[in-house]
Write a protein that holds these residues in place. Structure first.
Motif, short mmCIF file in Angstrom:
data_model
loop_
_atom_site.label_atom_id
_atom_site.label_comp_id
_atom_site.label_asym_id
_atom_site.label_seq_id
_atom_site.Cartn_x
_atom_site.Cartn_y
_atom_site.Cartn_z
N ALA A 1 7.37 -2.91 11.17
CA ALA A 1 7.26 -1.65 11.92
C ALA A 1 7.69 -1.83 13.37
N VAL A 2 7.40 -3.01 13.95
CA VAL A 2 7.74 -3.27 15.35
C VAL A 2 9.24 -3.51 15.52
N LYS A 3 9.83 -4.24 14.58
CA LYS A 3 11.21 -4.69 14.76
C LYS A 3 12.25 -3.68 14.29
N ASP A 4 11.86 -2.74 13.44
CA ASP A 4 12.84 -1.78 12.93
C ASP A 4 12.27 -0.37 13.04
N PRO A 5 12.71 0.41 14.03
CA PRO A 5 12.18 1.77 14.20
C PRO A 5 12.51 2.70 13.05
N ASP A 6 13.42 2.30 12.18
CA ASP A 6 13.76 3.14 11.03
C ASP A 6 13.08 2.69 9.74
N ASP A 7 12.16 1.73 9.84
CA ASP A 7 11.45 1.26 8.65
C ASP A 7 10.24 2.16 8.42
N PHE A 8 10.49 3.30 7.80
CA PHE A 8 9.43 4.29 7.63
C PHE A 8 8.39 3.84 6.61
N GLU A 9 8.78 3.00 5.66
CA GLU A 9 7.78 2.47 4.72
C GLU A 9 6.74 1.64 5.48
N ALA A 10 7.21 0.74 6.37
CA ALA A 10 6.28 -0.10 7.12
C ALA A 10 5.39 0.76 8.02
N GLN A 11 5.96 1.77 8.66
CA GLN A 11 5.17 2.64 9.53
C GLN A 11 4.11 3.39 8.74
N SER A 12 4.48 3.88 7.57
CA SER A 12 3.52 4.60 6.73
C SER A 12 2.40 3.68 6.27
N GLN A 13 2.76 2.45 5.90
CA GLN A 13 1.75 1.50 5.45
C GLN A 13 0.81 1.10 6.58
N MET A 14 1.33 1.05 7.81
CA MET A 14 0.46 0.72 8.94
C MET A 14 -0.52 1.85 9.25
N LEU A 15 -0.10 3.10 9.07
CA LEU A 15 -1.04 4.20 9.24
C LEU A 15 -2.15 4.11 8.20
#
Length: 497
Positions: free
Chosen positions: A322-336
Motif C-alpha cells: 500500500a505504501v509503495k504503490d498508490p495504485d495497489d487498491f487491493e492492498a489499500q482495501s485490505q489495510m482498511l
C-alpha cells in the motif's frame, strides 16, 4: 461476532473465514487444522498460551481472593464494509430517525469525495445538517473544546464523522459532552490526569466514515488527544463512546498519501501486536465490583486474539504494498479491513507500552515534522511515535510469553522452528526493525525525532500517568520507582537501532 459486522463479497475469503471462527464450535476449530495436511512449525496455537490456551482459561477456578478479573466483555460498533457504501449514509440517518446532524471533518477531508457523498446523502433524505470542519490532526484539548462548544450551540440529535482517527475521536467527544452538557472537561478523562468517571448513559447516534486505514476508531470506545498543560496525550475510554455504525469504504482511503498510509498502517501494526501480547484478562486487577466499572481495555482474551492476530498478518502482507504503490487498491482495501479488525481486537484487549510511551513522544515534540504531511506545524504522526519504540518494547515483554512473541515473529516470515524461547524477544525485535527499514522513511529511533538522553526524564514522567495502558504491560513492575527505572531503560534503548 460483534453485532452488525457485515463484509461485502469483495472482501477476501481468508478474512471471512477468520471472522467466522469467532463463532466457536465444540470442539473448537482452528483455521490451519481445517487442512489435514497442515503442519505447524515451531510452537503451535494449541501448545502456546495463545488462542487455544486462552480458551481453556474459561474453566480456570475462580480467584477466591476476589482481586483478579474473572470475565471479559466484547463490544464493537456495527461495521459495514464494501467499496461504495458511503452512498448509504443518508439512508442510515433517516433509519435512525435523525433530524439535525453535525458532520465532523477536517479542512483536507472537507474537499474529498467522501464528504461530497455525505452532503448528497443527507440532502437527498431531507435531513438538516451543519458542518464542523476545524478538527485538528492529532487533536489538542483546546481544539476539542472548540468542537464541543460548536456542538452544544447547534444542538444535534446525531453525529457523522468523516475523516481519520482525529476526526472520529473529536466527534466522540463532541457527542459525549453534548450528552453531558454540565460535565467538567476532566470528569471523564482517564485517571490520574482526569477523574476517570464512568459514562452513565448511552450517547447520541454517531456514524463514522474512516478515510484512513489505521486507528480503527470506527469500532472502538476510545478517544485520544493532547492535554497541553501536562505535555502528554491522554483520552477517554468507555463502551458508550463507540460509534453506532462504522462505514468502511475502501474507496475513501485511495486519496491517502504514501506517508499517511505508512504511519496509519504502523498504528495497525502496534494495535495488533500490543493487544496480542497484553496480559491475559484474568490477570488484570482489580476485579470490578460493578460491571459498569469493567474497563474497555481488559487484557488479551480468546475473541480479541482472533482479530488481533489476523490484523497483524494482514498488515505485514499488505502495508508495504500500500505504501509503495498508490495504485495497489487491493492492498489499500485490505489495510482498511486490517485496521477495523485490529480495532475490534485492541478495543477490547487494549494496548500497552508502545502506546503508553508514544503519548509523551508526540506531546513533547521538539520540532520534528514528518516528511509527507502537508501541514505547516511540527508533527510526529501517531503511528510513527508508536512504532519507533516497538523493537525495544517487544524485546522487553517477550519473557512474559515467549511462545506468543515467537508466533508474532513467524507472522513476519521468520522461521522459528529452531529458535529458543529465550531468544524470542531478540528475534521479534529484529523482524520489526527489518520491517520498519524496508517500509522506508521511518525514523530509526528517538534520536531521529530530535530527542537525546537529556529528554528521557521528561519522557518517563509523561509515560507514568498512562495507567490505563501500562496496567496491561507484561513484565512492568508494580512499584512506581522500579517502573520508572524500567521505562528509563526502555527509552534509552529506543534512542537508535
Amino acid at each position: 461476532m460483534p453485532a452488525g459486522l457485515r463484509i461485502a463479497p469483495t472482501s477476501s475469503t481468508r478474512a471471512i473465514s477468520l471472522l467466522r471462527t469467532v463463532q466457536f464450535t465444540h470442539p473448537p476449530t482452528c483455521p490451519c487444522h481445517s487442512n489435514p495436511s497442515h503442519h505447524h512449525h515451531g510452537p503451535s496455537l494449541h501448545k502456546s498460551p495463545g488462542i487455544a490456551q486462552a480458551r481453556r482459561t474459561l474453566a480456570t477456578p475462580i480467584d477466591r481472593s476476589r482481586q483478579k478479573e474473572y470475565a471479559f466483555e466484547m463490544a464493537a460498533s456495527s461495521i459495514r464494509y464494501g467499496p461504495g457504501v458511503t452512498k448509504e449514509v443518508g439512508m442510515d440517518f433517516k433509519n435512525l430517525g435523525a433530524k439535525r446532524v453535525i458532520i465532523v471533518t477536517d479542512s483536507t477531508v472537507a474537499k474529498l469525495d467522501a464528504m461530497a457523498q455525505a452532503h448528497q446523502g443527507l440532502s437527498r433524505e431531507g435531513i438538516e445538517y451543519t458542518v464542523f470542519d476545524k478538527v485538528r490532526v492529532e487533536p489538542k484539548d483546546y481544539s476539542i473544546k472548540e468542537a464541543i462548544a460548536f456542538a452544544k450551540e447547534y444542538g444535534p440529535d446525531a453525529f457523522l464523522a468523516v475523516g481519520g482517527g482525529s476526526v472520529i475521536d473529536t466527534a466522540k467527544l463532541m457527542n459525549l459532552y453534548t450528552s453531558f452538557p454540565d460535565a467538567d472537561f476532566l470528569d471523564f478523562v482517564n485517571a490520574p490526569l482526569g477523574k476517570g468517571l464512568p459514562i452513565t448513559k448511552p450517547l447520541l447516534p454517531l456514524v463514522a466514515v474512516p478515510t484512513t486505514a489505521g486507528t480503527g476508531s470506527e469500532t472502538t470506545g476510545t478517544a485520544i488527544f493532547d492535554l497541553v498543560d501536562k505535555k502528554a496525550k491522554t483520552g477517554i475510554a468507555h463502551r458508550y463512546l463507540k460509534p453506532t455504525l462504522g462505514i468502511c469504504d475502501p474507496l475513501n482511503t485511495r486519496t491517502m498519501p504514501p506517508a499517511v498510509h505508512a504511519s496509519s498502517g504502523l498504528d495497525v501494526l502496534c494495535h495488533s501486536l500490543e493487544s496480542w501480547t497484553a496480559i491475559p484478562y484474568y490477570e488484570r486487577t482489580p476485579r470490578p465490583d460493578n460491571p459498569i466499572k469493567r474497563p474497555a481495555y481488559q487484557g488479551s482474551n480468546p475473541i480479541s486474539d482472533i482479530f488481533s492476530f489476523q490484523a497483524l498478518k494482514s498488515t505485514v502482507q499488505y502495508l508495504p504494498r500500500a505504501v509503495k504503490d498508490p495504485d495497489d487498491f487491493e492492498a489499500q482495501s485490505q489495510m482498511l479491513l486490517a485496521a477495523t479488525l485490529a480495532g475490534v481486537g485492541f478495543g477490547n484487549a487494549g494496548v500497552h507500552l508502545c502506546h503508553g510511551m508514544s503519548y509523551p513522544i508526540s506531546g513533547q515534540n521538539k520540532g520534528y515534522k514528518h516528511a509527507g504531511y502537508a501541514i505547516e506545524s511540527p508533527i510526529i504522526p501517531h503511528g510513527v511515535s508508536v512504532a519507533v519504540t516497538a523493537p525495544t518494547v517487544f524485546r522487553f515483554t517477550a519473557a512474559s510469553n515467549p511462545e506468543r512473541h515467537l508466533q508474532a515473529a513467524e507472522a513476519f516470515g521468520v522461521d522459528i522452528s529452531q529458535v529458543k524461547k529465550e531468544s524470542a524477544g531478540e528475534v521479534l525485535a529484529e523482524a520489526l526493525q527489518e520491517f520498519l527499514v524496508d517500509l522506508g522513511d521511518q525514523p530509526r529511533g528517538l534520536k531521529a525525532l530530535g530527542f537525546d538522553s537529556g529528554d528521557i526524564d521528561g519522557l518517563v514522567e509523561g509515560t507514568l500517568p498512562q495507567k490505563r495502558v501500562l496496567d496491561l504491560a507484561p513484565n512492568l513492575a508494580a512499584d512506581v520507582e522500579t517502573e520508572r527505572e524500567q521505562l528509563r531503560g526502555l527509552f534509552e534503548d529506543a534512542m537508535s537501532y
